[in-house]
Design an enzyme around this catalytic site. Structure first.
Site, mmCIF file in Angstrom:
data_model
loop_
_atom_site.group_PDB
_atom_site.id
_atom_site.type_symbol
_atom_site.label_atom_id
_atom_site.label_comp_id
_atom_site.label_asym_id
_atom_site.label_seq_id
_atom_site.Cartn_x
_atom_site.Cartn_y
_atom_site.Cartn_z
ATOM 1 N N GLU A 1 0.906 -1.148 0.000
ATOM 2 C CA GLU A 1 0.000 0.000 0.000
ATOM 3 C C GLU A 1 0.942 1.193 0.000
ATOM 4 O O GLU A 1 1.823 1.304 0.853
ATOM 5 C CB GLU A 1 -0.875 -0.012 1.257
ATOM 6 C CG GLU A 1 -1.961 -1.064 1.238
ATOM 7 C CD GLU A 1 -3.050 -0.763 0.206
ATOM 8 O OE1 GLU A 1 -3.245 0.419 -0.139
ATOM 9 O OE2 GLU A 1 -3.705 -1.721 -0.249
ATOM 10 N N THR B 1 11.583 3.110 0.392
ATOM 11 C CA THR B 1 11.372 4.531 0.112
ATOM 12 C C THR B 1 12.272 5.423 0.961
ATOM 13 O O THR B 1 12.688 5.037 2.054
ATOM 14 C CB THR B 1 9.887 4.879 0.383
ATOM 15 O OG1 THR B 1 9.717 6.285 0.369
ATOM 16 C CG2 THR B 1 9.423 4.362 1.736
ATOM 17 N N ASP B 2 12.505 6.638 0.462
ATOM 18 C CA ASP B 2 13.268 7.626 1.244
ATOM 19 C C ASP B 2 12.494 8.082 2.475
ATOM 20 O O ASP B 2 13.075 8.643 3.411
ATOM 21 C CB ASP B 2 13.643 8.840 0.375
ATOM 22 C CG ASP B 2 12.461 9.568 -0.255
ATOM 23 O OD1 ASP B 2 11.312 9.147 -0.056
ATOM 24 O OD2 ASP B 2 12.704 10.572 -0.962
ATOM 25 N N GLU B 3 11.175 7.825 2.488
ATOM 26 C CA GLU B 3 10.351 8.333 3.588
ATOM 27 C C GLU B 3 10.658 7.666 4.923
ATOM 28 O O GLU B 3 10.237 8.154 5.968
ATOM 29 C CB GLU B 3 8.869 8.120 3.275
ATOM 30 C CG GLU B 3 8.410 8.910 2.095
ATOM 31 C CD GLU B 3 6.900 8.973 2.018
ATOM 32 O OE1 GLU B 3 6.229 8.655 3.016
ATOM 33 O OE2 GLU B 3 6.411 9.346 0.951
ATOM 34 N N TYR C 1 2.022 4.994 6.514
ATOM 35 C CA TYR C 1 2.680 4.383 5.349
ATOM 36 C C TYR C 1 4.187 4.265 5.584
ATOM 37 O O TYR C 1 4.758 3.163 5.477
ATOM 38 C CB TYR C 1 2.409 5.206 4.070
ATOM 39 C CG TYR C 1 3.389 4.900 2.960
ATOM 40 C CD1 TYR C 1 3.392 3.656 2.335
ATOM 41 C CD2 TYR C 1 4.340 5.847 2.552
ATOM 42 C CE1 TYR C 1 4.313 3.351 1.336
ATOM 43 C CE2 TYR C 1 5.262 5.551 1.548
ATOM 44 C CZ TYR C 1 5.241 4.304 0.948
ATOM 45 O OH TYR C 1 6.156 3.997 -0.033
ATOM 46 N N LYS D 1 6.683 0.934 6.006
ATOM 47 C CA LYS D 1 7.828 0.670 5.115
ATOM 48 C C LYS D 1 9.110 0.566 5.951
ATOM 49 O O LYS D 1 9.956 -0.302 5.703
ATOM 50 C CB LYS D 1 7.965 1.774 4.057
ATOM 51 C CG LYS D 1 6.875 1.782 3.001
ATOM 52 C CD LYS D 1 6.809 0.518 2.151
ATOM 53 C CE LYS D 1 7.986 0.346 1.217
ATOM 54 N NZ LYS D 1 7.780 -0.814 0.289
#
Ligand code: NAD
Ligand code: DAU
Length: 335
Positions: free
Chosen positions: A85, A125-127, A152, A156
């Site tokens: 997601e 992800t960079d997040e 989210y 991750k």
């Protein structure tokens, strides 16, 4: 011959990855495992899979279902794990599927890879690093501490930790890549760039969250996927690689104004900001460039946007059926 199991291969980045593989590695076999959530679309894999015409097998199923996953992983030489997601705004409305797919699903895949001794690449992800100060000039490196902001990005981050634990505790042959914001064809129209393009194409006003000062580190999806292929083939086991195109900072307002200029559109509206909105992302991809010789091929965002706008103009049949429902979700959130 190499046989890849690509999870989430009917989504934006996964489908572009399958097209790249069938083009660059036409002798490889690709099996896609995808649940076909609202974000997955079989049409993303339709037609000639690539100029060289390699084949892609499609399996409709859930990565959190161990009975489905086990035999598919056992039959593959490597798993490339894109399924997730992926939209921050949705995770603020209902985090449940994010925990289930991003954490439980990754766990199920890791257990299967461990049981069958299969190489694993995890797309992240960079997040996971949180955010940076606007104007600070700093970048995320592979050793930046994790500090995720949204449900989210927290899921991750958790999935990255699971992969690392399986490497260290069980000796799994795995790599991780953390990439910045992608753009390009087949991106779901809930995301910033395609939402604005398709708003303009349908006569709706483009929507900017808050003041629009937030900075994203845009990279073309093909550059991301070439890096994933490099890491899969030549990356060192157990390592993490940052992926980013090293572009000058550009904020959301500037990106939106560029889209409006390129499409001859006038004006946009400021709408409710995203709660907890990450301010700035910037990736240091020096390790990827140094160790694997990767370089981005799309270094001009303006040119990349021209191509992307042309793709959405030419493929209205692909995105129009989802437009009304996507905008209804945003309207319910005041966005
Ligand atoms: P997407 O939302 O477009 O596609 C996700 C795909 O996963 C869909 O086809 C969906 O049907 C499938 N899926 C979801 N849950 C599943 C499940 N339980 N089992 C099987 N399939 C399932 O996402 P995307 O933008 O293509 O992102 C792909 C990956 O790349 C994600 O892991 C995301 O975190 C990561 N990533 C995305 C970006 C970006 O800018 N989009 C940047 C860096 C990393
Ligand atoms: O950085 C990598 C991440 O990029 C990926 O991990 C995520 O899967 C992907 O969705 C993306 O996350 P963002 O939240 O950065 O992308 P999004 O396209 O949702 O938004 C980009 C920026 O634009 C963000 O600052 C919010 C803003 N925005 C978004 C929408 C949808 C707007 O101003 N208006 C909008 O209508």
């Amino acid at each position: 011959m190499t046989h890849l199991l690509v999870t989430g291969g009917a989504g934006f980045i996964g489908a572009n990855f399958c097209r790249l593989i069938t083009s660059l590695r036409p002798d490889w076999r690709v099996t896609v495992l995808d649940k076909l959530t609202y974000a997955g679309n079989r049409a993303n894999l339709a037609g000639p899979a690539g100029p060289a015409g390699g084949s892609v097998e499609f399996i409709h199923g859930d990565i959190a279902d161990a009975a489905t996953v086990g035999p598919l992983v056992a039959a593959a030489d490597a798993v490339v794990h894109f399924a997730a997601e992926s939209h921050n705004d949705n995770s603020l409305t209902d985090p449940t599927p994010f925990v289930q797919t991003n954490l439980v699903g990754t766990f199920v895949l890791l257990e299967a890879a461990r049981a069958h001794g299969v190489r694993f690449h995890h797309v992240s992800t960079d997040e996971v690093f949180g955010d940076l100060e606007i104007g600070a000039g700093t970048k995320f490196t592979e050793s930046t501490p994790y500090n995720p902001s949204s449900p989210y990005s927290a899921t991750k981050a958790g999935s990255d930790h699971l992969v690392r634990a399986w490497v260290r505790s069980f000796g799994l042959d795995a790599t991780i890549s953390n990439c910045s914001n992608n753009y390009g064809p087949y991106q779901h129209i809930e995301k910033f760039i395609p939402r604005q393009i398709t708003n303009i194409l349908t006569g709706l006003t483009p929507k900017l969250y808050g003041t629009g000062e937030q900075v994203r580190d845009w990279i073309h999806v093909d550059d991301h996927n070439r890096a994933v292929l490099d890491i899969l083939e030549r990356g060192r086991g157990g390592e993490t690689y940052n992926i980013g195109a090293d572009q000058p900072d550009i904020n959301n307002k500037q990106v939106l104004e560029l889209i409006c200029e390129l499409m001859g559109a006038d004006g946009y509206e400021h709408v409710a900001d995203r709660p907890g909105h990450d301010q700035r992302y910037a990736m240091d991809a020096a390790k990827l460039r140094r160790e694997l010789g990767w370089q981005p091929q799309f270094t001009d965002l303006r040119a990349g946007l021209v191509d992307t706008i042309a793709w959405y103009r030419a493929n209205e049949h692909w995105w129009l059926p989802a437009k009304q429902a996507t905008e209804a979700k945003y309207a319910a959130r005041g966005q």
